[in-house]
Design an enzyme around this catalytic site. Structure first.
Site, mmCIF file in Angstrom:
data_model
loop_
_atom_site.group_PDB
_atom_site.id
_atom_site.type_symbol
_atom_site.label_atom_id
_atom_site.label_comp_id
_atom_site.label_asym_id
_atom_site.label_seq_id
_atom_site.Cartn_x
_atom_site.Cartn_y
_atom_site.Cartn_z
ATOM 1 N N HIS A 27 1.815 -0.120 4.345
ATOM 2 C CA HIS A 27 1.245 -1.476 4.289
ATOM 3 C C HIS A 27 0.088 -1.552 3.290
ATOM 4 C CE1 HIS A 27 -2.416 -0.302 6.423
ATOM 5 N NE2 HIS A 27 -1.658 0.409 7.239
ATOM 6 N N SER A 29 1.212 -3.729 -2.152
ATOM 7 C CA SER A 29 -0.177 -3.922 -2.524
ATOM 8 C C SER A 29 -0.906 -2.572 -2.587
ATOM 9 C CB SER A 29 -0.834 -4.891 -1.538
ATOM 10 O OG SER A 29 -2.050 -5.383 -2.033
#
Length: 308
Positions: free
Chosen positions: A69, A136
């Site tokens: 994540h 990201s």
């Protein structure tokens, strides 16, 4: 059949939570339903004195996909995407140290340090080779891992990864350079709504009580996230010198309306990679696996199929 029955049970729990319980219980019901539909279970592993929490599902004997994540996020970004993978892959979605339910020691959280923690976690699970997917900050970590440990990585998928200076500055970069408030740091419920609007073109539908509860959790994590963001800036590791070291086929997947990290980053990365593939998703923001999980999974599975 077992997955269907589990999903029906989870749906019943979700309905009960909606009718009778708190926003926390409602969120738990939503998460349980997502996990059941994806065939994922909650797990925990001790690694170098840290408690690492993660989801795992799919056939144990299959090739492993590890999902990483981004900043201020956690493993709950992945179940709706993972739903399309667990029938044929072993899927692991980690809470990186400092985020989610994993340990949050007083330590450095720059991407280089996180890569080595990730390496220790992978060793602890006995995984020899794997596919990496990162979004990201998680993509920055995944790319650096693939550069440092090229023989371990079967493939690499980068969903709007950090770590590259884009030819066209993103809105986030322009805001920070102009001294404006960082939209990734949440100090109020209003900030949380602005964050959702900044990250997504179409934010995921959430019951208002759940959104309010998530906003409270984001505010509670604000000080920690602020420290981590500052470390990421101060101890920044650029990917441009690292990308040529990556041996694995690499998917660059981006939303064309990403306001955090501009899609023009692809122009920098593609010529530096040995085996690049590119997918640009129209009218999509910074977290495609959350905003459009089925479409994102379809692109990813097509990329994996092309590697065989």
């Amino acid at each position: 059949m077992r997955k269907l029955l589990s999903a029906l049970l989870a749906s019943m729990i979700l309905v009960a939570a909606v009718l009778y319980f708190s926003p926390a219980a409602l969120l738990t019901g939503i998460r349980l339903l997502d996990l059941q539909l994806a065939g994922l279970s909650e797990r925990q592993q001790e690694v170098a004195g840290l408690s690492i929490h993660y989801y795992e599902g799919g056939p144990r004997e299959a090739e492993t996909i590890l999902l990483i994540h981004g900043f201020a996020a956690n493993k709950d970004n992945w179940p709706r995407f993972a739903r399309y993978l667990t029938d044929r892959y072993r899927v692991i979605a980690i809470d990186l140290p400092g985020f989610g339910e994993s340990s949050k020691p007083d330590a450095s959280y720059d991407v280089g340090s996180q890569v080595e923690r990730l390496a220790a976690f992978i060793r602890a699970l006995g995984i020899q080779r794997l596919h990496l997917v990162g979004n990201s900050m998680g993509g920055h970590i995944g790319a650096l891992y693939a550069a440092r440990y090229p023989s371990q990585v079967l493939s690499l998928a980068l969903f709007a990864n950090a770590g590259v200076t884009s030819p066209r500055p993103s809105e986030l970069r322009q805001r920070l350079e102009n001294g404006q408030a960082n939209p990734l740091l949440v100090d109020s419920a209003e900030d949380f709504q602005r964050l959702l609007d900044f990250v997504f073109v179409e934010p995921p539908a959430l019951p208002e009580r759940v959104k309010g509860y998530l906003a409270e959790r984001a505010v509670a994590s604000s000080a920690s996230n602020r420290r981590i963001f500052q470390q990421l800036v101060e101890r920044y590791i650029p990917l441009e010198p690292e990308l040529p070291k990556i041996q694995a086929p690499t998917l660059l997947l981006w939303g064309d309306r990403d306001r955090l990290l501009d899609v023009s980053s692809v122009e920098v990365m593609r010529p530096l990679l040995k085996k690049p593939s590119v997918v640009i998703m129209a009218n999509c923001g910074h977290a495609p696996m959350v905003e459009r999980p089925e479409e994102t999974a379809r692109h990813y599975l097509a990329f994996l199929a092309n590697q065989h």
